[in-house]
Motif scaffolding. Structure first.
Motif, mmCIF file in Angstrom:
data_model
loop_
_atom_site.group_PDB
_atom_site.id
_atom_site.type_symbol
_atom_site.label_atom_id
_atom_site.label_comp_id
_atom_site.label_asym_id
_atom_site.label_seq_id
_atom_site.Cartn_x
_atom_site.Cartn_y
_atom_site.Cartn_z
ATOM 1 N N THR A 95 53.053 -1.377 -14.811
ATOM 2 C CA THR A 95 52.965 -1.815 -13.033
ATOM 3 C C THR A 95 51.626 -1.511 -12.528
ATOM 4 O OG1 THR A 95 55.470 -1.466 -13.075
ATOM 5 C CG2 THR A 95 53.977 -1.416 -10.998
ATOM 6 N N ALA A 96 51.096 -0.326 -12.932
ATOM 7 C CA ALA A 96 49.775 0.240 -12.499
ATOM 8 C C ALA A 96 48.813 -0.591 -13.101
ATOM 9 C CB ALA A 96 49.322 1.794 -12.761
ATOM 10 N N THR A 97 48.712 -1.273 -14.055
ATOM 11 C CA THR A 97 47.710 -1.856 -14.645
ATOM 12 C C THR A 97 47.625 -3.065 -13.895
ATOM 13 O OG1 THR A 97 48.053 -0.745 -16.857
ATOM 14 C CG2 THR A 97 46.910 -2.903 -16.811
ATOM 15 N N VAL A 98 48.889 -3.785 -13.768
ATOM 16 C CA VAL A 98 48.961 -5.172 -13.408
ATOM 17 C C VAL A 98 48.391 -5.111 -11.852
ATOM 18 C CG1 VAL A 98 50.461 -6.802 -12.397
ATOM 19 C CG2 VAL A 98 50.793 -6.117 -14.703
ATOM 20 N N ALA A 99 48.765 -3.852 -10.979
ATOM 21 C CA ALA A 99 48.330 -3.628 -9.843
ATOM 22 C C ALA A 99 46.766 -3.537 -9.664
ATOM 23 C CB ALA A 99 48.806 -2.485 -9.098
ATOM 24 N N VAL A 117 44.204 -6.039 -7.862
ATOM 25 C CA VAL A 117 43.061 -5.495 -6.748
ATOM 26 C C VAL A 117 41.615 -5.730 -7.174
ATOM 27 C CG1 VAL A 117 42.237 -3.418 -5.757
ATOM 28 C CG2 VAL A 117 44.839 -3.709 -5.741
ATOM 29 N N GLY A 118 41.325 -5.585 -8.628
ATOM 30 C CA GLY A 118 40.097 -5.808 -8.810
ATOM 31 C C GLY A 118 39.552 -7.241 -8.940
ATOM 32 N N PHE A 119 40.735 -8.259 -8.878
ATOM 33 C CA PHE A 119 40.211 -9.610 -8.946
ATOM 34 C C PHE A 119 40.195 -10.308 -7.495
ATOM 35 C CE2 PHE A 119 40.635 -9.830 -13.627
ATOM 36 C CZ PHE A 119 39.504 -10.049 -13.848
ATOM 37 N N ALA A 120 41.072 -9.419 -6.507
ATOM 38 C CA ALA A 120 41.070 -10.191 -5.396
ATOM 39 C C ALA A 120 40.096 -10.008 -4.536
ATOM 40 C CB ALA A 120 42.396 -9.294 -4.627
ATOM 41 N N ALA A 121 39.830 -10.917 -3.711
ATOM 42 C CA ALA A 121 38.758 -11.100 -2.871
ATOM 43 C C ALA A 121 38.700 -9.945 -1.800
ATOM 44 C CB ALA A 121 38.292 -12.631 -2.176
ATOM 45 N N ASP A 164 38.149 -10.364 1.454
ATOM 46 C CA ASP A 164 38.777 -10.931 2.596
ATOM 47 C C ASP A 164 40.157 -10.853 2.569
ATOM 48 O OD1 ASP A 164 36.443 -11.423 3.658
ATOM 49 O OD2 ASP A 164 36.378 -13.207 3.083
ATOM 50 N N GLN A 165 40.892 -11.092 1.227
ATOM 51 C CA GLN A 165 42.285 -11.070 1.031
ATOM 52 C C GLN A 165 42.779 -9.489 1.192
ATOM 53 O OE1 GLN A 165 42.401 -12.698 -2.828
ATOM 54 N NE2 GLN A 165 42.678 -14.971 -1.977
ATOM 55 N N LEU A 166 42.101 -8.783 0.635
ATOM 56 C CA LEU A 166 42.299 -7.140 0.811
ATOM 57 C C LEU A 166 42.343 -6.750 2.285
ATOM 58 C CD1 LEU A 166 40.684 -5.352 -2.302
ATOM 59 C CD2 LEU A 166 43.105 -5.975 -1.748
ATOM 60 N N ASN A 167 41.469 -7.412 3.173
ATOM 61 C CA ASN A 167 41.434 -7.001 4.627
ATOM 62 C C ASN A 167 42.425 -7.600 5.093
ATOM 63 O OD1 ASN A 167 40.373 -5.990 6.673
ATOM 64 N ND2 ASN A 167 39.066 -7.993 7.092
ATOM 65 N N THR A 168 43.030 -8.910 4.892
ATOM 66 C CA THR A 168 44.230 -9.614 5.519
ATOM 67 C C THR A 168 45.458 -8.653 5.146
ATOM 68 O OG1 THR A 168 43.013 -11.611 5.111
ATOM 69 C CG2 THR A 168 45.580 -11.664 5.461
ATOM 70 N N LEU A 169 45.626 -8.016 3.916
ATOM 71 C CA LEU A 169 46.752 -7.309 3.733
ATOM 72 C C LEU A 169 46.550 -6.102 4.580
ATOM 73 C CD1 LEU A 169 47.149 -7.626 -0.142
ATOM 74 C CD2 LEU A 169 48.715 -8.500 1.636
ATOM 75 N N ALA A 170 45.454 -5.428 4.580
ATOM 76 C CA ALA A 170 45.277 -4.227 5.357
ATOM 77 C C ALA A 170 45.345 -4.401 6.986
ATOM 78 C CB ALA A 170 43.958 -3.542 4.904
ATOM 79 N N GLY A 171 45.673 -5.720 7.438
ATOM 80 C CA GLY A 171 45.658 -5.735 8.840
ATOM 81 C C GLY A 171 44.081 -5.878 9.423
#
Length: 134
Positions: free
Chosen positions: A80-84, A88-92, A94-101
């Motif tokens: 689970t930690a590896t997949v997460a 996170v490593g391949f997400a852009a 902007d997508q992380l920013n969207t998830l973080a509000g």
């Protein structure tokens, strides 16, 4: 209206019933006591014998690796930690920013910061040149 069909016992009849139960204590029969002792002796003998495992222990490479890592629950947590981490490593950003509000990539003016390849990967200009040639 009464909840019982029998007439209520008065205190004297009830006391007589209790007195009779106090004087005539029931005793278990000899046959019952013999059966109880036989069961107890059989249980004591069974506890003295070493327990045999009904399941054959696993042997093999996968079982050895699972044993070293801590079993299936530990392996499931690591997967689970590896997949997460990969996500996170391949997400852009902007997508992380969207998830973080919108709290991650804002500068003083309130606009989202943009990242170039050189900001994320040191020496990214050389990587861009390689990608264009290849």
């Amino acid at each position: 209206m009464s909840k019982t069909e029998h007439p209520m016992m008065d205190d004297m009849a009830l006391e007589a019933l209790f007195e009779a139960s106090r004087t005539e204590a029931p005793l278990p029969s000899e046959a019952l006591l013999a059966r109880i002792m036989a069961d107890a002796e059989a249980e004591a003998a069974a506890r003295e014998r070493p327990a045999q495992s009904p399941v054959r222990p696993r042997t093999g490479v996968i079982a050895a690796v699972l044993g070293v890592l801590g079993g299936w629950p530990a392996v499931a947590g690591m997967v689970t930690a590896t997949v997460a981490g990969i996500w996170v490593g391949f997400a852009a950003p902007d997508q992380l920013n969207t998830l973080a509000g919108g709290l991650l990539l804002t500068d003083d003016s309130g606009f989202a910061a943009s990242y170039e390849l050189e900001d994320i990967v040191p020496g990214g200009a050389g990587l861009g040149t390689l990608l264009e040639e290849g």
